[in-house]
Design a protein around this motif. Structure first.
Motif, short mmCIF file in Angstrom:
data_model
loop_
_atom_site.label_atom_id
_atom_site.label_comp_id
_atom_site.label_asym_id
_atom_site.label_seq_id
_atom_site.Cartn_x
_atom_site.Cartn_y
_atom_site.Cartn_z
N MET A 1 -0.27 8.07 1.23
CA MET A 1 -0.28 6.84 0.45
C MET A 1 -0.24 7.21 -1.03
N PRO A 2 0.61 6.55 -1.82
CA PRO A 2 0.64 6.86 -3.25
C PRO A 2 -0.60 6.30 -3.95
N VAL A 3 -1.04 7.00 -4.98
CA VAL A 3 -2.14 6.48 -5.80
C VAL A 3 -1.61 5.32 -6.66
N ALA A 4 -0.42 5.49 -7.23
CA ALA A 4 0.19 4.45 -8.07
C ALA A 4 0.30 3.15 -7.28
N GLY A 5 -0.15 2.07 -7.87
CA GLY A 5 -0.13 0.78 -7.22
C GLY A 5 -1.37 0.49 -6.40
N ASN A 6 -2.24 1.47 -6.25
CA ASN A 6 -3.45 1.32 -5.45
C ASN A 6 -4.69 1.71 -6.26
N THR A 7 -4.67 1.39 -7.54
CA THR A 7 -5.77 1.79 -8.41
C THR A 7 -6.66 0.61 -8.79
N GLN A 8 -7.85 0.94 -9.29
CA GLN A 8 -8.77 -0.07 -9.78
C GLN A 8 -8.74 -0.08 -11.31
N LEU A 9 -9.66 -0.77 -11.92
CA LEU A 9 -9.69 -0.99 -13.37
C LEU A 9 -9.57 0.30 -14.19
N ARG B 1 -8.14 18.69 -1.95
CA ARG B 1 -9.56 18.39 -2.19
C ARG B 1 -9.93 17.09 -1.47
N ARG B 2 -11.07 17.11 -0.78
CA ARG B 2 -11.52 15.93 -0.04
C ARG B 2 -11.96 14.85 -1.03
N LEU B 3 -11.37 13.67 -0.86
CA LEU B 3 -11.70 12.52 -1.70
C LEU B 3 -12.64 11.55 -0.99
N CYS B 4 -12.44 11.41 0.31
CA CYS B 4 -13.16 10.40 1.07
C CYS B 4 -13.29 10.85 2.52
N THR B 5 -14.44 10.55 3.11
CA THR B 5 -14.65 10.74 4.53
C THR B 5 -15.01 9.39 5.12
N MET C 1 0.83 -1.19 0.00
CA MET C 1 0.00 0.00 0.00
C MET C 1 0.87 1.25 0.00
N GLY C 2 2.06 1.16 0.57
CA GLY C 2 2.96 2.31 0.59
C GLY C 2 2.58 3.39 1.57
N ILE C 3 1.89 3.05 2.64
CA ILE C 3 1.46 4.05 3.63
C ILE C 3 2.65 4.50 4.46
N GLY D 1 -11.28 0.70 -1.94
CA GLY D 1 -10.78 -0.17 -0.88
C GLY D 1 -9.45 0.29 -0.33
N ALA D 2 -8.61 0.89 -1.18
CA ALA D 2 -7.33 1.43 -0.72
C ALA D 2 -7.57 2.59 0.24
N SER D 3 -8.56 3.42 -0.06
CA SER D 3 -8.91 4.51 0.85
C SER D 3 -9.36 3.96 2.19
N VAL D 4 -10.12 2.88 2.17
CA VAL D 4 -10.60 2.28 3.41
C VAL D 4 -9.44 1.67 4.20
#
Length: 118
Positions: A17-25, A100-104, A1-3, A32-35
Motif C-alpha cells: 500500500m502506498p503511503v501517499a494518499g493514506n496520511t494523517q495531519l 522496519r516493522r511499523l505495525c503489528t 487505499m491503493g492496496i 487507520g490506513a494500517s488497520v
C-alpha cells in the motif's frame, strides 16, 4: 487505499500500500490506513480458508503502531495463527521499504455457512 495483493493463500497473504494518499495531519501514514491493510489481509485469508458455501466476517482487530513512516510503500504480511471451522485468526506485520516493522495487528474472523435469501 491503493492496496495491491502479491500473494494470497489461506496460510499467508502479502500486499502493499502506498503511503501517499493514506496520511494523517502530520503527513505520516495514518494508523487507520494500517488497520485497513491488516483487516483486508486477514479477511481475505479467512474467506480463502472458509471455502465455497461459507462467509467470513471480522469480529476482532487490534493494532500496535511501532513507528511512523512518511513516504514510500508499506508491505503487510499476514500469517495464519488459527484456521478453525468457525474462526480464523491472523497476525499481520506491516513494514516499510527498509523492512522496519511499523505495525503489528491481529485479525479474527468468524466463519459462517452462506446464508440463503428468502
Amino acid at each position: 487505499m491503493g492496496i495491491t495483493f502479491l500473494e494470497a493463500s489461506p496460510d499467508r497473504l502479502v500486499a502493499t500500500m502506498p503511503v501517499a494518499g493514506n496520511t494523517q495531519l502530520y503527513r505520516m501514514l495514518h494508523g487507520g490506513a494500517s488497520v485497513v491493510l491488516a483487516e483486508s489481509l486477514g479477511s481475505i485469508g479467512a474467506v480463502l480458508h472458509a471455502g465455497d458455501g461459507h462467509i467470513a466476517v471480522g469480529v476482532d482487530i487490534n493494532a500496535t503502531h511501532h513507528r511512523a513512516v512518511r513516504g514510500g510503500t508499506v508491505t503487510g504480511v499476514a500469517t495464519a495463527l488459527h484456521l478453525g471451522d468457525t474462526a480464523a485468526t491472523y497476525e499481520v506485520v506491516i513494514s516499510d521499504d527498509g523492512g522496519r516493522r511499523l505495525c503489528t495487528s491481529r485479525v479474527t474472523c468468524a466463519i459462517h455457512g452462506r446464508r440463503r435469501r428468502p
